[in-house]
Design a protein around this motif. Structure first.
Motif, mmCIF file in Angstrom:
data_model
loop_
_atom_site.group_PDB
_atom_site.id
_atom_site.type_symbol
_atom_site.label_atom_id
_atom_site.label_comp_id
_atom_site.label_asym_id
_atom_site.label_seq_id
_atom_site.Cartn_x
_atom_site.Cartn_y
_atom_site.Cartn_z
ATOM 1 N N SER A 75 -26.731 38.205 -29.740
ATOM 2 C CA SER A 75 -25.939 39.096 -30.587
ATOM 3 C C SER A 75 -24.892 39.835 -29.792
ATOM 4 O O SER A 75 -25.092 40.183 -28.621
ATOM 5 C CB SER A 75 -26.852 40.120 -31.286
ATOM 6 N N GLY A 76 -23.762 40.094 -30.439
ATOM 7 C CA GLY A 76 -22.817 41.061 -29.926
ATOM 8 C C GLY A 76 -23.306 42.465 -30.225
ATOM 9 O O GLY A 76 -24.406 42.671 -30.732
ATOM 10 N N GLY A 77 -22.466 43.458 -29.883
ATOM 11 C CA GLY A 77 -22.780 44.823 -30.287
ATOM 12 C C GLY A 77 -23.435 45.704 -29.270
ATOM 13 O O GLY A 77 -23.829 46.822 -29.590
ATOM 14 N N SER A 78 -23.606 45.206 -28.035
ATOM 15 C CA SER A 78 -24.340 45.981 -27.039
ATOM 16 C C SER A 78 -25.704 46.364 -27.632
ATOM 17 O O SER A 78 -26.280 45.596 -28.401
ATOM 18 C CB SER A 78 -23.525 47.200 -26.596
ATOM 19 N N ALA A 79 -26.210 47.546 -27.329
ATOM 20 C CA ALA A 79 -27.557 47.918 -27.788
ATOM 21 C C ALA A 79 -27.649 47.977 -29.310
ATOM 22 O O ALA A 79 -28.740 47.809 -29.868
ATOM 23 C CB ALA A 79 -27.973 49.248 -27.178
#
Length: 338
Positions: A75-79
């Motif tokens: 996934s993207g989006g960091s945390a």
């Protein structure tokens, strides 16, 4: 002679029993990729970068209770992207999938995930109280099939590889005795995917059938600087990660899969420079669908599959960059060189 060929689709889904789904939010410039097995699969993980972000990787330790995972999520989006596995989990729960803790209790789908940093990709990141990633995880799980897009797709949408647009890549290889190995990767690296001063991918020696353009280095090409000039410009910890999955139909134990993941991590070094830096969260999962019994001697066969996995991962990294399209100010490899 040990002949190797591409799988029919040159995708990780050439490994029987696997499906992959992508979902994107072009307004946010981010996305999610999910790999789902027909049945729970033994899995291991190897983490090489200095800034990883993960969910439920401890459950993959060979000493843990659960023998198999139901899905893996990139996934993207960091945390924030760690919400995506929950969306995948909800889809699988509705299908009756998951680990049975005790009769009469809800089954618990086992879903591990890893994230990359794309918060600087542009787009509208002001999503309010609820991130888009749970919804994207659900959409990706619902879209899972044997064919899927590469480049600006799924977790590759907001990715950047060095100075170029990164993306989602995949590749597969089949041995002459019909074992299949596949790789799936989201490329968001500090390091450059091309040789200094050229349009040639570092992974060029492993290319099959012109899958990422067929460029070859000229005899006049000289060694470049210690650190490539086409690295990612603003190098900051936690903002770069190449996350990958290796799959095989060979029936491997979780300990053998750990060794496969360790060996496959060399594919990062064959395709990116520098790699495994303090600023990257490089990670690789390895799983087995168990469709084909492993021949004896087992350590020799694991070694053979590990070499193939590393080569396949290098190819998948180059494909992810090659298939990507320019997005905002970040130019793609093909718009830069072709």
């Amino acid at each position: 002679m040990n002949m190797i060929r591409q799988g029919a689709r040159n995708l990780i889904t050439d490994v029987p029993g696997l499906k992959v789904g992508n979902a994107e939010d072009f307004g946010v410039r981010t996305g999610v990729t999910v790999l789902i097995g027909d049945v729970p699969s033994p899995c291991a993980v190897d983490i090489r970068g200095g800034a990883p972000g993960t969910r439920d990787t401890d459950a993959l330790d060979p000493v843990s209770l659960v023998e198999g995972i139901d899905a893996l999520v990139l996934s993207g989006g960091s945390a924030f992207g760690l919400d995506a596995p929950a969306g995948v989990q909800s889809v699988l729960k509705a299908q009756g999938r998951g680990y049975e803790i005790a009769p009469g209790l809800p089954r618990v789908p086992i879903v591990s995930g890893a994230i990359l940093f794309d918060l600087a990709s542009g787009g509208n990141k002001d999503w309010g109280d609820e991130t888009p990633y749970r919804r994207l995880g659900q959409r990706a799980a619902d879209a899972a099939g044997i064919d899927f897009a590469l480049g600006n797709a799924g977790a590759g949408l907001g990715a950047i590889a060095g100075a170029y647009k990164g993306g989602l890549g995949s590749a597969s290889a089949v041995t002459e005795d019909e074992y299949t190995v596949g790789a799936l990767v989201a490329v968001n690296s500090v390091g450059s995917p091309v040789l200094p001063g050229s349009d040639v991918f570092w992974a060029w020696p492993f290319e099959m059938a012109g899958e990422f353009g067929g460029k070859r280095p000229s005899p006049e090409l000289k060694p470049g600087p210690l650190l490539p000039l086409d690295m990612k410009g603003a190098v900051r910890a936690g903002e770069n990660t190449t996350i990958a999955i290796i799959a095989t139909d060979a029936a491997l134990t979780r300990i053998e899969l750990k060794r496969l993941a360790i060996m496959a991590a060399d594919g990062f070094a064959r395709a990116l420079r520098p790699v495994h830096t303090p600023f990257d969260g490089d990670l690789i999962y390895a799983l087995s669908t168990g469709r084909r019994a492993l021949k004896e001697p087992r350590p020799l066969e694991v070694m053979r599959l590990g070499v193939l996995a590393a080569d396949s991962l290098a190819r998948a990294i180059a494909r992810g960059v090659y298939e990507a399209e320019s997005l905002g100010p970040v130019r793609s490899y093909r718009d830069t060189f072709l």
